[in-house]
Design an enzyme around this catalytic site. Structure first.
Site, PDB file in Angstrom:
ATOM      1  N   LEU A 191       0.824  -1.201   0.000  1.00 39.11           N
ATOM      2  CA  LEU A 191       0.000   0.000   0.000  1.00 39.11           C
ATOM      3  C   LEU A 191       0.861   1.255   0.000  1.00 39.11           C
ATOM      4  O   LEU A 191       0.637   2.179  -0.792  1.00 39.11           O
ATOM      5  CB  LEU A 191      -0.941  -0.002   1.205  1.00 39.11           C
ATOM      6  CG  LEU A 191      -1.844   1.234   1.359  1.00 39.11           C
ATOM      7  CD1 LEU A 191      -2.663   1.482   0.095  1.00 39.11           C
ATOM      8  CD2 LEU A 191      -2.761   1.070   2.577  1.00 39.11           C
ATOM      9  N   ARG A 212     -11.230  -5.283  11.988  1.00 44.82           N
ATOM     10  CA  ARG A 212     -10.205  -4.253  12.143  1.00 44.82           C
ATOM     11  C   ARG A 212      -9.844  -4.045  13.613  1.00 44.82           C
ATOM     12  O   ARG A 212      -8.709  -3.736  13.953  1.00 44.82           O
ATOM     13  CB  ARG A 212     -10.693  -2.945  11.519  1.00 44.82           C
ATOM     14  CG  ARG A 212     -10.869  -3.027  10.004  1.00 44.82           C
ATOM     15  CD  ARG A 212     -11.357  -1.712   9.430  1.00 44.82           C
ATOM     16  NE  ARG A 212     -11.555  -1.807   7.989  1.00 44.82           N
ATOM     17  CZ  ARG A 212     -12.681  -2.196   7.415  1.00 44.82           C
ATOM     18  NH1 ARG A 212     -13.727  -2.528   8.162  1.00 44.82           N
ATOM     19  NH2 ARG A 212     -12.785  -2.268   6.104  1.00 44.82           N
ATOM     20  N   ARG A 272     -16.689   1.769  -2.393  1.00 38.75           N
ATOM     21  CA  ARG A 272     -17.378   0.476  -2.477  1.00 38.75           C
ATOM     22  C   ARG A 272     -18.890   0.672  -2.579  1.00 38.75           C
ATOM     23  O   ARG A 272     -19.576  -0.057  -3.308  1.00 38.75           O
ATOM     24  CB  ARG A 272     -17.036  -0.360  -1.240  1.00 38.75           C
ATOM     25  CG  ARG A 272     -15.600  -0.858  -1.212  1.00 38.75           C
ATOM     26  CD  ARG A 272     -15.223  -1.410   0.156  1.00 38.75           C
ATOM     27  NE  ARG A 272     -13.922  -2.063   0.142  1.00 38.75           N
ATOM     28  CZ  ARG A 272     -13.242  -2.394   1.228  1.00 38.75           C
ATOM     29  NH1 ARG A 272     -13.744  -2.115   2.437  1.00 38.75           N
ATOM     30  NH2 ARG A 272     -12.070  -2.984   1.133  1.00 38.75           N
ATOM     31  N   HIS A 297     -14.880   3.269  10.372  1.00 39.91           N
ATOM     32  CA  HIS A 297     -14.395   2.410   9.289  1.00 39.91           C
ATOM     33  C   HIS A 297     -14.431   0.987   9.837  1.00 39.91           C
ATOM     34  O   HIS A 297     -13.424   0.417  10.229  1.00 39.91           O
ATOM     35  CB  HIS A 297     -12.977   2.812   8.898  1.00 39.91           C
ATOM     36  CG  HIS A 297     -12.406   2.019   7.753  1.00 39.91           C
ATOM     37  ND1 HIS A 297     -13.096   1.787   6.593  1.00 39.91           N
ATOM     38  CD2 HIS A 297     -11.206   1.405   7.607  1.00 39.91           C
ATOM     39  CE1 HIS A 297     -12.353   1.072   5.773  1.00 39.91           C
ATOM     40  NE2 HIS A 297     -11.196   0.822   6.369  1.00 39.91           N
TER      41      HIS A 297
END
Length: 304
Positions: free
Chosen positions: A13, A87, A150, A174
Site C-alpha cells: 500500500l 479491524r 465500495r 471504518h
C-alpha cells in the site's frame, strides 16, 4: 519543493501510494521509511523506473531525519488485517507502532499534515493525534474514501450506470458501525430515494461481499485505499477544498466531540478546512452517534 514521507513505504500500500504521488507529480521528493530498508530501497527504485519517461521526482529509501519538515506524512505501517479478522482485532498490535511513529514525526516535522491508513483507522488516527500532541486540523485518516467507493460501486451495479454517475457516501466508523448515507445518494445527478429496508440491505450485502472477496482472495485491499489517499493528497497540496469522507477529530460537529470518526471533510492547504454538516436523516444521526460512542469507548480504554 514539496516533500512527502511515507511510513510503511516498503509495503504494497505504501509503495502504491508513493507510485501514485510520483506519477502525478504531487511532490518533488518522496521518502520511503520502513524497517525493511532493502525492500523500501527496491520499491523506490521500481517507482523511479516507472516514471522515468514522464516525471522528475526524487524517490528514495530514508529515515525520519530525511523527511524533516515534510509537508505530508502518509502512515501505512502496521500489522495487516487477515481473512476472518475484524479491524478492531489489530488495536493491540498497532497502537504501539503508531505511538512510536507519532513521537518520531513530532521530532522532525511537528507542523506536518498526516494521513493514516493503519487499521483500525479511526482509533489509530486518534492515537496519532493523542500521542503526537497534534493539531486536529492536521491529523486525518483515510477510511470513508474506501467505504464510499465500495458503496458507489455497489449502487452502480444495481442501477446499471457508470460509477462516476453515482454520488454516495459512508461516514462513521471504518468498521461494523459505519453509516451509509442513503439520504445523500444521487444517481446521474438526481436524488435517489431507496426506502425499502430489503433493498437497502441487498445493496449493503453486495458491498460487504465485494469488500471481503478482496481480502479473502487477494489478501489485502491496495488500489482502493491508495487511490483514496492520492485524491486526499491532491486536494490538500493543491488547496482544492474537495469534500471527502475522512476520519477526523470532531469538535462539536454533528453533536460529536473527541475521538476520530468518518465525517464529510473539506480538505485544503491547512488540512481539515471544515467538517461539513450535511442534513442527514434522524436514523442516520442516531447511527452516527452510536458509532461515535463505540469509537470513544475503545479510545478511552485502549489509548487514553
Amino acid at each position: 519543493m514539496i516533500k512527502i514521507g511515507i511510513v510503511g513505504g516498503a509495503g504494497k500500500l505504501g509503495a502504491m501510494i508513493g507510485h501514485n504521488i510520483a506519477a502525478e507529480r504531487l511532490a518533488d521528493e518522496i521518502v520511503l521509511i520502513d524497517l525493511l530498508e532493502e525492500k523500501a530501497e527496491a520499491q523506490a527504485h521500481d517507482i523511479s523506473h516507472s516514471i522515468a519517461w514522464e516525471q522528475d521526482v526524487e524517490v528514495y529509501q530514508g529515515d525520519y531525519e530525511n523527511a524533516e519538515d515534510a509537508d505530508l506524512f502518509i502512515i501505512t505501517a502496521g500489522e495487516p488485517r487477515e481473512p476472518g479478522m475484524s479491524r478492531l482485532d489489530l488495536i493491540d498490535a498497532n497502537k504501539g507502532i503508531i505511538k512510536d511513529i507519532a513521537e518520531k514525526i513530532s521530532e522532525v516535522a511537528p507542523e506536518t499534515i498526516t494521513i493514516t491508513t493503519t487499521n483500525p483507522t479511526d482509533m489509530m488516527n486518534f492515537a496519532l493525534y493523542h500521542y503526537g500532541n497534534r493539531s486536529r486540523q492536521k491529523t486525518i485518516g483515510e477510511a470513508g474514501m474506501l467505504d464510499s467507493a465500495r458503496f458507489r460501486y455497489a449502487l452502480s451495479q444495481k442501477f446499471d450506470v457508470g460509477m462516476t454517475n453515482v454520488e454516495a457516501y459512508i461516514i462513521g466508523e471504518h468498521g461494523d458501525s459505519q453509516v451509509p448515507l442513503f439520504s445523500q445518494v444521487k444517481v446521474q445527478g438526481e436524488e435517489k430515494t431507496i426506502k425499502s429496508e430489503k433493498e437497502r440491505e441487498e445493496i449493503l450485502n453486495s458491498l460487504r461481499k465485494s469488500a471481503m472477496s478482496v481480502i479473502e482472495d487477494k489478501g489485502a485491499t491496495i488500489f482502493g485505499p491508495a487511490r483514496g489517499v492520492t485524491l486526499m493528497i491532491d486536494s490538500i497540496l493543491n488547496d482544492k477544498k474537495k469534500v471527502y469522507p475522512c476520519s477526523v477529530i470532531p469538535d462539536g460537529e454533528y453533536g460529536l466531540t473527541d475521538g476520530s470518526i468518518g465525517l464529510p471533510t473539506k480538505l485544503g492547504s491547512n488540512g481539515v478546512e471544515e467538517i461539513v454538516e450535511w442534513k442527514i436523516s434522524e436514523e442516520e444521526k442516531k447511527m452516527l452517534t452510536d458509532s461515535h460512542e463505540k469509537i470513544l469507548e475503545i479510545c478511552q480504554e485502549e489509548i487514553l
